[in-house]
Design a protein around this motif. Sequence first.
Motif, short mmCIF file in Angstrom:
data_model
loop_
_atom_site.label_atom_id
_atom_site.label_comp_id
_atom_site.label_asym_id
_atom_site.label_seq_id
_atom_site.Cartn_x
_atom_site.Cartn_y
_atom_site.Cartn_z
N ILE A 1 -13.29 2.05 -70.66
CA ILE A 1 -14.52 2.48 -70.28
C ILE A 1 -14.82 3.79 -71.01
O ILE A 1 -15.93 3.97 -71.68
N ALA A 2 -13.87 4.64 -71.19
CA ALA A 2 -13.97 6.03 -72.02
C ALA A 2 -14.15 5.73 -73.55
O ALA A 2 -15.06 6.36 -74.04
N ALA A 3 -13.46 4.70 -73.89
CA ALA A 3 -13.78 4.43 -75.17
C ALA A 3 -15.17 3.92 -75.54
O ALA A 3 -15.80 4.31 -76.34
N GLU A 4 -15.60 3.18 -74.43
CA GLU A 4 -17.13 2.57 -74.63
C GLU A 4 -17.94 3.80 -74.61
O GLU A 4 -18.98 3.89 -75.45
N PHE A 5 -17.80 4.82 -73.79
CA PHE A 5 -18.65 5.97 -73.47
C PHE A 5 -18.72 6.62 -75.08
O PHE A 5 -19.75 7.09 -75.36
N ASN B 1 -7.46 -0.25 -62.81
CA ASN B 1 -6.15 -0.18 -63.74
C ASN B 1 -6.75 0.86 -64.63
O ASN B 1 -7.66 1.18 -64.84
N LEU B 2 -5.39 1.51 -65.32
CA LEU B 2 -5.49 2.59 -66.29
C LEU B 2 -6.03 1.95 -67.61
O LEU B 2 -6.95 2.42 -68.23
N GLU B 3 -5.73 0.77 -67.88
CA GLU B 3 -6.46 0.01 -69.20
C GLU B 3 -7.94 0.09 -68.94
O GLU B 3 -8.42 0.27 -70.11
N ALA C 1 -5.19 9.57 -63.90
CA ALA C 1 -4.73 8.24 -63.85
C ALA C 1 -3.52 8.16 -65.22
O ALA C 1 -2.56 7.63 -64.94
N GLU C 2 -3.97 8.89 -66.04
CA GLU C 2 -2.71 9.05 -67.16
C GLU C 2 -1.39 9.81 -66.81
O GLU C 2 -0.53 9.15 -66.91
#
Length: 629
Positions: free
Chosen positions: A258-262, A251-253, A283-284
């Motif tokens: 994951i992008a924020a973690e990166f 899902n998008l959340e 996805a957005e």
Amino acid sequence: MKNLRIPAVLAFTALSIFSCSDEPKETPLTIGNLEISETKPSPGDSLKLTYSAIDTITEAFYVYTVKSSAYPVDLDLIKDGERFTGGLKIPDSADGLIFNFKVGEDYDANDEKGYSVNLYDTDGEILPESESSVTYYKATRGTDYGIKYNQEDAAKLLKENWSKHPDNLAILYVINSSDKAFADSIYDAKLASLSAKEQLVEEDYSNLITIYNVKKDKAALDSITPIITAKYPKGNQAQRAFYQKIYEAKNLEDKEAIAAEFEAAGGVPSSYGNYMYSDLAQAELAEGNIEKFKEAAEKISAATNKASLYNNVAWNMAEKGENLELAEELSKTSLDLVDAQKSDKPDYYTQSQFEKNLASTQAMYSDTYGLILFKQGKIKEAIAAQEDAVADRTSPDVYERYVQFLTADEQYDKVFEKASEFVKKGKATTKTKEYLATAYANTDHDGDFDSYLSGLEKIAHDNALAILKKEMLDEEAPTFNLKNLNGEEIALADLKGKTVVLDFWATWCGPCKVSFPGMQKAVSKYADNENVEFLFIDTWESTSGEARQKGVSDFIKQNNYTFNVLMDTPKEEGSREYDVVSAYEVEGIPTKFVVGPDGKIKFKAVGFDGNTDGLVEELDMMIGLASGQ
């Protein structure tokens, strides 16, 4: 007139001086149609080249190898009768050379052996890496240029030279395909060596990932991925891990997390990181988050990736007739990004290849832009964009849109001129012919339109048939025994005496699926012809076992195709390498082969140009020629 007499000694001296000044330092090296000024060239040497060709050279470049890396460079050749001459200075870092010449439409591969040259040191000894570097290139890239290098022979030579490059895992991968036991011993020794180290650096982790991938050791891969992700967030392997996580996220959340973690880990996108943000952006957009889509897209660092994303999104919007203002903005940006890439050539292209690729990309994106403008009623702007598209494209659907726009603008004289040209080239769709009929009726012409069209179509047919006759092959078709979706075993040998059409495809392959309506027309046309068989060989699937069988079967049923689908067999469990597709040396799909009644390959056709009717007509001609009609 008096005869001029020169003293004997003087005559000898003059002759000696003349001879010495013109004599080459050593005997030239001759390989097929190529002559090189030195038999044992060294890095830094300047070489003179002479290449003999009756036809026009349409592309010429050389590749210099540096271990398992390869760098192509354009050759500037000058025509001198039936010869072409030129020269080059060998880069100091080079350890091997490969020359590629395209004559007319085909590469001259020197009877499939290629034009390759080893390099030597100043003592005339072959450079340690040279044989392996040249062999590796020919084994992995040679088929692109008509070179056929037996993989077992390549593996044998690379194995014999292994001591000269004991850390080159790329070369070991080629050896692994023929001598797994030898490769495993090296991999195991490398693993032991890395395990003994107190601290690993980024290259060590990259080597571990390479080895674990080859050995298909998922548990080991999973164990080191968090380590390399935390230690080297900007590295390629870490970005690959983040991309894999985003790709698999449901899902998008989860994707946003994951992008924020990166980003929190200090990661800056490049390579796989760009794919990660492309996936997030799409996805957005799927959720209608336009601003977040733009935010994610702006984080893509490579102009190539960003332009591709914008064009794909814009095209999908244009096809649906949705968000056309946004589509126009994205499409225009994609074209601006292509224009900005002109000074950013990658190492894997020659300059001319790079310029040609950019022109092709710009034409493709102009086609998108033209369609968007047309759907907004901006007809003249659409025509201007489409003229850029047709300048470098040969796809019939692109030509169709061009004459469609011209027809909408009532430029009937131009429609008549261009559509007639496209029909004669064999690049006209049914719709293009309809636009031609409209133009014919609205311009000053005598006679019946159907007769005029038939005349153009005959020209196209005769030209295509002449080309096919020249391209006709006579190569033994590799035999195979494969099971179809019903569990029945089909042997190619049992079909000898019939003309057999083989179509290699996969469920993920877009061009394969786009070609299938045309293939269904062909299958239906020959359904009652007992002398013609169509076999659709599914290969290179990302799934295996029952999941693969179900996915393929469902796809065929959902589309109501009456194809006899055979399941290519993987070389080993979980492998992406398959037996029959490898035997036929297929490099990309869709690829079709037409095998004659004598069991020999008569034609090979790669890709699909989008013209359904043209596909059926081309298969008709191939089947007729293969059957001896």
